[in-house]
Design an enzyme around this catalytic site. Structure first.
Site, PDB file in Angstrom:
ATOM      1  N   ARG A 279      -9.179  14.847  13.254  1.00 34.34           N
ATOM      2  CA  ARG A 279      -8.921  15.875  12.223  1.00 34.34           C
ATOM      3  C   ARG A 279     -10.145  16.760  12.047  1.00 34.34           C
ATOM      4  NH1 ARG A 279      -6.995  11.743   7.697  1.00 34.34           N
ATOM      5  NH2 ARG A 279      -6.117  10.351   9.245  1.00 34.34           N
TER       6      ARG A 279
ATOM      7  N   ARG B 132       0.859  -1.169   0.000  1.00 37.05           N
ATOM      8  CA  ARG B 132       0.000   0.000   0.000  1.00 37.05           C
ATOM      9  C   ARG B 132       0.906   1.233   0.000  1.00 37.05           C
ATOM     10  NH1 ARG B 132      -2.524   3.174   4.961  1.00 37.05           N
ATOM     11  NH2 ARG B 132      -3.826   4.587   3.766  1.00 37.05           N
TER      12      ARG B 132
ATOM     13  N   GLU C  88      -9.314  -3.403   1.741  1.00 37.51           N
ATOM     14  CA  GLU C  88      -8.248  -2.782   0.942  1.00 37.51           C
ATOM     15  C   GLU C  88      -7.131  -3.780   0.632  1.00 37.51           C
ATOM     16  OE1 GLU C  88      -8.756   0.164   4.022  1.00 37.51           O
ATOM     17  OE2 GLU C  88      -8.148   1.704   2.594  1.00 37.51           O
TER      18      GLU C  88
END
Ligand code: ADP
Length: 404
Positions: A241, A91, A385
């Site tokens: 965030r 990745r 993923e």
């Protein structure tokens, strides 16, 4: 064919070994706290007991050596020899404008990933360490890189450019790249399969809501917009965030609070979002529990999180001039029935009709959570993923063989 999938961070290496005949994971695990004398090794071979170890692992090459030793270990191993690993897929967070798809690693690809260090200073250098560590241990094994940004390279300029002086794009490639691309690509394909319709016919909004969160507008299987920008800070409110804020807050807060650039960067990335508003933590489970106990800050954090997500869904329905289905995935998206319910309740104007019973089910299965009458379908699809990385790597190896 066995494919080893690696996600290398600055102090960790996560791995999964796939047997591609049935796309099964035959071993998985991680090495954490690399660089310290007490690195933690966790190893889960399929059908055998887990292995846990604490030992000195000072850099990534030793960590990969440790992983390979475990995979071929006489008692815990799943392979007779590491030569049974045909390829390694990594990745890589940032592929910039250079990579619109996964590629096999060669010297030019490595140089390009290095050139992209400045766009992803926390991630790409660690991925490069992973690539070099595999190369040191298995010099003859081909490696592939799968980029979080690649899927979003189909965005048109109207979506990826910022309305700031164009010299900043020309000189420094300041633009929207988007992230979580492998996840958005995977769940959009699964959504089409579950809906029993060709992906080419669908307008989808995929919501990858984990610690980091982003949504994407997907037309005919191509990303046309996404909420994360040049960095993963833009867009939705996240665990720690901020997501979107007025950029003028940065110089203003720096002046008022006497903050340095690095402090303000850390504030927006690590001390904002759910954590800042709830004043409790960044984990949605904790927020939901506190909300149930009557905590007003937790409720405000949850409401802001939901409101900001819903605004993006409305914006993307407008961006695509239509919407067939919304997909929820990742830690919060897959597990938080209250969040999905709140979002869907407020999307009745689009014709969303939630099936509250199916939504509330605790299940890790892919499922439709709207009623048959719902004009827009909503799905929960666990992301994978690692499987996308294994598949892309496998395909690149097959392509290479057919060329040779
Ligand atoms: P990452 O972005 O680190 O890959 P994940 O996709 O694993 O994160 O998501 C992690 C987040 O998922 C946790 O911080 C937590 O907020 C959330 N989560 C996990 N399980 C639940 C649950 N049962 N209910 C609500 N939120 C959950």
């Amino acid at each position: 064919m066995n494919i080893l999938v690696i996600n290398a961070g600055s102090s960790s290496v996560k791995f999964q070994l796939y047997d591609m005949r049935e796309e099964t994971v035959i071993a998985a695990g991680k090495v954490e706290r690399i660089g310290m004398d007490s690195a933690i090794v966790t190893y889960e071979p399929a059908g055998k007991p887990e292995v846990h170890a604490v030992e000195e692992i000072l850099e990534h090459t030793t960590a990969i050596r440790k992983v390979l030793d475990l995979l071929v270990h006489p008692a815990h191993g799943v392979l007779k020899s590491s030569s049974e690993i045909e390829a390694v897929g990594h990745r890589v967070v940032h592929g910039g404008e250079s990579f619109a798809s996964s590629v096999l690693v060669d010297e030019e690809v490595k140089r390009e990933i290095k050139r992209l260090f400045e766009l992803a200073p926390l991630h790409n250098p660690a991925h490069m360490q992973g690539i070099l560590a595999v190369e040191a241990n298995m010099p003859d094994v081909p490696q592939a890189v799968v980029f979080d940004t690649a899927f979003h390279q189909t965005m048109p300029p109207v979506a990826y450019l910022y309305p700031i002086p164009s010299v900043l794009y020309k000189r420094h490639k300041i633009r929207r790249y988007g992230f979580h691309g492998t996840s958005h690509a995977y769940v959009s394909e699964r959504a089409a399969a579950l809906l029993g319709r060709p992906l080419e016919e669908l307008k989808l909004i995929t919501c990858h809501i984990g610690n980091g969160a982003s949504c994407a507008a997907i037309v005919s299987g191509r990303s046309v917009d996404t909420s994360m920008g040049m960095t993963p800070l833009e867009g939705l409110m996240m665990g720690t965030r901020s997501g979107d804020i007025d950029p003028a807050i940065v110089p203003f807060a720096m002046g008022k609070e006497d903050l340095t650039l690095s402090e303000v960067n850390s504030m927006l990335n690590k001390h904002s979002g759910l954590l800042a508003i709830s004043r409790l933590g960044s984990d949605m489970r904790e927020i939901q529990q506190a909300m149930a106990d009557g905590d007003a800050n937790a409720k405000l954090a949850f409401d802001m999180y939901e409101y900001r997500l819903r605004k993006y869904i409305g914006a993307y329905a407008a961006a695509m001039n239509g919407l067939d289905a919304i997909v929820f995935t990742a830690g919060v998206g897959e597990n938080s029935a209250p969040l999905r319910e709140a979002v869907c309740r407020n999307l009745s104007f689009l014709g969303v009709e939630l099936d509250e019973t199916v939504n509330a089910q605790r299940s890790s299965a892919e499922r439709l959570i709207t009623t048959p009458a719902s004009r827009v379908q909503v799905l929960v699809i666990p992301t994978n993923e690692e499987l996308v990385i294994a598949r892309d790597t496998y395909q690149l190896i097959l392509n290479r063989r057919s060329v040779i």
